[in-house]
Design an enzyme around this catalytic site. Structure first.
Site, PDB file in Angstrom:
ATOM      1  N   ASP A  33       0.675  -0.971  -0.475  1.00  0.00           N
ATOM      2  CA  ASP A  33      -0.268   0.212  -0.092  1.00  0.00           C
ATOM      3  C   ASP A  33       0.817   0.898  -0.214  1.00  0.00           C
ATOM      4  O   ASP A  33       2.096   1.462   0.205  1.00  0.00           O
ATOM      5  CB  ASP A  33      -1.078   0.346   1.259  1.00  0.00           C
ATOM      6  N   ASN A  48      -7.766  -2.806  14.826  1.00  0.00           N
ATOM      7  CA  ASN A  48      -8.671  -3.210  13.935  1.00  0.00           C
ATOM      8  C   ASN A  48      -8.934  -4.390  13.018  1.00  0.00           C
ATOM      9  O   ASN A  48      -9.658  -4.388  11.847  1.00  0.00           O
ATOM     10  CB  ASN A  48      -9.359  -1.227  13.675  1.00  0.00           C
ATOM     11  N   HIS A  60      -6.571  -4.820  10.212  1.00  0.00           N
ATOM     12  CA  HIS A  60      -6.780  -4.420   8.945  1.00  0.00           C
ATOM     13  C   HIS A  60      -5.745  -5.283   8.286  1.00  0.00           C
ATOM     14  O   HIS A  60      -4.522  -5.272   9.167  1.00  0.00           O
ATOM     15  CB  HIS A  60      -7.175  -3.206   8.586  1.00  0.00           C
ATOM     16  N   GLU A 103      -9.273  -1.415   5.195  1.00  0.00           N
ATOM     17  CA  GLU A 103     -10.687  -1.391   6.830  1.00  0.00           C
ATOM     18  C   GLU A 103     -11.630  -2.453   6.259  1.00  0.00           C
ATOM     19  O   GLU A 103     -11.426  -2.406   6.371  1.00  0.00           O
ATOM     20  CB  GLU A 103     -10.930  -0.143   6.730  1.00  0.00           C
TER      21      GLU A 103
HETATM   22  C1  GLP Z   1      -0.572   0.963   8.635  1.00  0.00           C
HETATM   23  C2  GLP Z   1      -0.092  -0.347   7.013  1.00  0.00           C
HETATM   24  C3  GLP Z   1      -0.523  -1.165   8.017  1.00  0.00           C
HETATM   25  C4  GLP Z   1       0.489  -2.504   8.421  1.00  0.00           C
HETATM   26  C5  GLP Z   1      -0.504  -1.473  10.013  1.00  0.00           C
HETATM   27  C6  GLP Z   1      -0.236  -2.343  11.338  1.00  0.00           C
HETATM   28  O1  GLP Z   1      -1.548   1.271   8.580  1.00  0.00           O
HETATM   29  N1  GLP Z   1      -0.594  -0.118   6.436  1.00  0.00           N
HETATM   30  O2  GLP Z   1      -0.040  -2.755   6.355  1.00  0.00           O
HETATM   31  O3  GLP Z   1       0.771  -3.913   8.640  1.00  0.00           O
HETATM   32  O4  GLP Z   1      -0.412  -0.623  10.012  1.00  0.00           O
HETATM   33  O5  GLP Z   1       1.178  -1.106  11.464  1.00  0.00           O
HETATM   34  P1  GLP Z   1       2.393  -1.574  12.930  1.00  0.00           P
HETATM   35  O6  GLP Z   1       3.104  -2.415  12.427  1.00  0.00           O
HETATM   36  O7  GLP Z   1       3.392   0.034  13.179  1.00  0.00           O
HETATM   37  O8  GLP Z   1       1.697  -1.487  13.958  1.00  0.00           O
END
Ligand code: GLP
Length: 260
Positions: free
Chosen positions: A67, A136, A138, A143
């Protein structure tokens, strides 16, 4: 789903690195699906260490990131392209021309989404897809309520996700609330999916993903339908799971069968 529960975040990163190295040793031209966020950083450091030690080469590999924020170009310090260049690509031997991150600055984002899907197909689909998980549930930026069959597209981020990612932005800096993300259907086409989760803030999402129903309200729950999904958790992220003893028993049996 294969549920691997390890004692520390370092062990999670090492396990993840083992998977990437094994895949690249078997198939040097593997197509890697990569992720951003704080969770994969330790894994990327371990991959860099192993590359420097001569244990692995990315010279023939190709990569697609999950993404990118819509509205940030690749030079923006908070863009995921910038993150990938800094945290991994610039420190290994991958050919930058063989790395793809959705174009957050595309004039026509919908066309960019379609082109991204085509590029993944033309590369022969993703061999090993790395995922983190939002608190959440995702995956990528899919989402809750995302179609479980979705393809790469523009998504609106939930206020909770914007809040969770605020820590990466300066206080008065523009923070997008839109992103281009691989769809859940796109992710599900990867041959092997490796989801890493560490820390207690992920425990509820992991509980729903593993022991809840397959439901759009927890996008990661779709991994229950994948023939080869490995979830690697530290103890804190596994805290909400009811059947930990059973998952650990299965893993011990797996190790025994593999002669480990
Ligand atoms: C972001 C990314 C996800 C990632 C998530 C969790 O929103 N788009 O791909 O898995 O955050 O991030 P973190 O590893 O910093 O908790």
């Amino acid at each position: 789903m294969q549920i691997v529960i390890l004692d520390t975040p370092e062990a999670v990163a090492n396990y993840g690195a083992d998977q990437f190295v094994a895949r690249l040793q078997k198939k040097p031209q593997a197509v890697l699906g990569l992720a951003t966020g704080s969770t994969p950083i330790a894994l990327y450091r371990e991959l860099i260490r192993r590359y420097q030690a001569g244990d692995v080469s990315f010279a023939q590999a190709r990569s697609f990131n999950l993404d990118e924020y819509l509205g940030l170009d690749g030079d923006h310090p908070q863009s995921y392209r910038h993150f990938m260049n800094a945290e991994l690509f610039s420190q290994i031997d991958i050919d930058l021309a063989h790395t793809q991150v959705p174009d957050g600055a595309a004039d026509d984002p919908l066309a960019a989404c379609e082109a991204y899907e085509t590029a993944i197909k033309n590369a022969g689909l993703i061999d090993l897809q790395l995922l983190g998980i939002g608190r959440n549930g995702h995956i990528g930026f899919n989402e809750p309520s995302s179609s479980l069959a979705s393809r790469t597209r523009v998504k609106t981020l939930t206020p909770d996700t914007v809040e969770a990612n605020k820590r990466f932005f300066k206080p008065d800096e523009f923070q997008p609330n839109l992103a281009i993300t691989m769809g859940i259907g796109t992710i599900m086409e990867a041959r092997h999916i490796l989801l890493l989760a560490t820390g207690e803030s992920k425990a509820e999402a992991i509980r729903e993903a593993v022991e809840g129903p397959v439901a759009a309200r927890c996008p990661a729950s779709i991994l229950q339908m994948h023939p080869r999904a490995t979830l690697v958790l530290d103890r804190a992220a596994a805290r909400g799971l009811k059947d930990v003893d059973f998952y650990e028993y299965i893993e011990r049996e797996n190790q025994r069968l593999l002669g480990g």
